[in-house]
Design a protein around this motif. Sequence first.
Motif, PDB file in Angstrom:
ATOM      1  N   VAL A 363       0.828  -1.214   0.000  1.00 38.59           N
ATOM      2  CA  VAL A 363       0.000   0.000   0.000  1.00 38.59           C
ATOM      3  C   VAL A 363       0.859   1.259   0.000  1.00 38.59           C
ATOM      4  N   HIS A 364       1.872   1.304   0.846  1.00 35.41           N
ATOM      5  CA  HIS A 364       2.650   2.528   1.029  1.00 35.41           C
ATOM      6  C   HIS A 364       3.984   2.516   0.285  1.00 35.41           C
ATOM      7  N   GLY A 365       4.344   1.372  -0.270  1.00 37.17           N
ATOM      8  CA  GLY A 365       5.598   1.289  -1.015  1.00 37.17           C
ATOM      9  C   GLY A 365       6.723   0.696  -0.192  1.00 37.17           C
ATOM     10  N   TYR A 366       7.679   0.071  -0.887  1.00 39.28           N
ATOM     11  CA  TYR A 366       8.785  -0.585  -0.192  1.00 39.28           C
ATOM     12  C   TYR A 366       9.704   0.423   0.492  1.00 39.28           C
ATOM     13  N   HIS A 367       9.763   1.638  -0.025  1.00 40.09           N
ATOM     14  CA  HIS A 367      10.582   2.656   0.629  1.00 40.09           C
ATOM     15  C   HIS A 367      10.057   2.936   2.037  1.00 40.09           C
ATOM     16  N   THR A 368       8.724   3.065   2.152  1.00 42.84           N
ATOM     17  CA  THR A 368       8.125   3.283   3.469  1.00 42.84           C
ATOM     18  C   THR A 368       8.379   2.090   4.377  1.00 42.84           C
ATOM     19  N   GLY A 369       8.244   0.872   3.826  1.00 46.07           N
ATOM     20  CA  GLY A 369       8.530  -0.320   4.619  1.00 46.07           C
ATOM     21  C   GLY A 369       9.949  -0.322   5.135  1.00 46.07           C
ATOM     22  N   ASP A 370      10.909   0.060   4.279  1.00 49.18           N
ATOM     23  CA  ASP A 370      12.307   0.120   4.719  1.00 49.18           C
ATOM     24  C   ASP A 370      12.501   1.171   5.808  1.00 49.18           C
ATOM     25  N   GLU A 371      11.834   2.306   5.659  1.00 49.39           N
ATOM     26  CA  GLU A 371      11.961   3.365   6.663  1.00 49.39           C
ATOM     27  C   GLU A 371      11.397   2.921   8.013  1.00 49.39           C
TER      28      GLU A 371
END
Length: 739
Positions: A363-371
């Motif tokens: 939903v929020h993107g892998y960048h958000t998941g990494d953050e």
Amino acid sequence: MTSKHVFKYKLVVQATVIVFILSLIGAIFFIEIKGTLSQQTMQNITQITSYISENIDKSIENSLGEIEILSNYISVYNNRNKEKIHSIIEKQLDNKNSLVKNIHFVNKQGQVLSKNSTNNVSNEEYFKNAILGKTYVSKPVKSDVDGLHYITYSKPLYQEENIIGMVFGSNTIEDITNKINLEIYSDRGNLVIIDNEGNVILSYDEDIMNKNLLKVTSSGDPSNKRIKDDIKRYADHGLEKIYIDNEYRYVGYSRIKTSKGWYVVTSIPAKDFLYNANNIDKIIKISIILVISIGVIIHLYISRIKKINQRKLEKLAFEDHLTGINNYKRFLIEAKDFIIRSNISKYAIISFDIDRFKIINDVHGYHTGDEILKAIADNIRNHMGENTVYGKFSNDLFGIMLCLDNDEKDILRIVKLINNEIANVEFEDKKINIKASIGIYFIEDENIDIKRFIDNANLARTKAKIIQNQNYYVFDTELKQCHHSLIKIEQDIATGIKNNEFSVYYQAKFNIDGSKIVGAEALIRWNHTDMGMISPCKFIPIAEKSGDINLIGRWVFEHVCKKLSEWKHNSYDLVPISINLSRVELYQPDLRQFLQNTVEKYGVDSKLIEIEITETTALNDVDFINRKIKDIKSLGIAISMDDFGTGNSTLSNLKLVDIDILKIDRTLVSDIENDLKSKEMVATIIELSKKLGLEVVCEGVENLEQVQILKHTKCDIIQGFVFARPVDSLEFEHMIKNK
């Protein structure tokens, strides 16, 4: 000779001696440095290769675990409840912690039962293996769509005792290796995965895909032969220096234990690590006089380079590349060292992950998941004191080991800390609801086994995901005993057969008035050396899932044939013995040949053997089962349908399968003296069976009132406690000897 000439001569001799001594010292110094660097390089390569193989091994094991858990959930629902099965699969796919993607449920015909797919996979190896009751892991296969290498996992799916299909899923080797690369060595380092024949099954270099790695080097190279021998005998790991493509390379290899002989192989040019030593060699040749001073300088320089390389290697091997905190391997080392060095007696391992993390990524993107993961790692750093060890094990799975003062209070404190501080991540522009599942294991063991401690915490974390009202679970004795008991049963089946821990009991069948023994049913029993008597209801389902049911079934059949031969030799009055056959055994291609060979081996009249198959097994794949029944009956062996009345029983089913005997289950007989409907139902089944030419056996008959009712309904044979309980072979011999 003049004094001047003598002086010059002495000077030349002295200079020659000095040059020789300096050259010797320089050469020794150079060899020592080269040896040290070579040894350090080999240690580092072995360490990295082992780390990569363990990482892949752990991921494959966890992936199989997810498929097995999903298989167990789906087994609760039968093949017709497709909506519920789809719901379970979708829920698993939504689980952000799931390693396995593209999960599907397949019926016994190979049809994929998915909302988005109607493919038939009956010709695929993962289907063929799973439908035979085997767990299957494929080799990596490159996708034409995204270029990634996919591994497929499959597990059989059971309904009661029968395989009703299978569950399979896949993930990429790129995901498994967590984007591991060899940039730390140089751009000339290679990472491949080979099988035990040396064939490359995964490489980031397309030029060597599907080639044999062991044929790249000279077949006469002793190092090449040692590698071949190690891989052939499934050695855990090794390291050799081999001449390949006009240069020496260090080749490290480590076995992936959960695979079928796969090895991780890393290859690094030797000169990439020894360039400083080569510089020393050049300097020595240029200026012998300065070799010692230059050697000292280079030695210091090399020491610095070694430290830099060591730090880089340690960062790759022991640090999570995203968050910068310890990875799983470093956590194991530091946790063990911490316990050994500390005087504290109470510790706990906490394992936690983020619920629905995959959905957050989607939903929020892998960048958000990494953050989020980096923020959680920062929170752990900020909130954990000196007496703690922490790390990121995989994906969104974190671990903490800390000291305890009070178990009960510390549990609440730990849970509150994780929920409110560590896993509480906020973004200015996004509102993301983050929840964690937490598993806690209190370390009370004298033997320090950090891997086992983490596994116990992970078991508790998995339990926390399925309980309500709280998001944590503390590993307890019940969870431990249940887990260990199931594992021990699965591990000990083959050993139990070898050590004669299994035995066959016989429950006699009587004519309707109980005056004569007309047959018996062979029943398996297991008296485990450590666990005592284990119920067949417990070990048979485990054996069916592991495939060991074939060992058990064939042992029982041979045991019965051997006994019949002995009783015939002793002139006992023989009666037919019925033997249960599971669906897994029916799918064995050599079943008919085994039955024939065994009967002929012991000289047994095939009319004294009956094969029992359950109603569910018989009706799952009627065409296939009828072909198997035909093969078995061609040997003169009778077929009975067992447990009639427990499945989706209808009287019309009796015409579908070519059986000789119908066994009415105890669930229909148990209350015929009190329930008119049950009585009429049994009477109707017996009446119809008679018209179809079937012999009828009623199981579970426990009192004479039931016997009288069955006598009026024209039942042929009684089996139950009313006349005889299951007994061992010696007591049964006495019964037929004196009948």
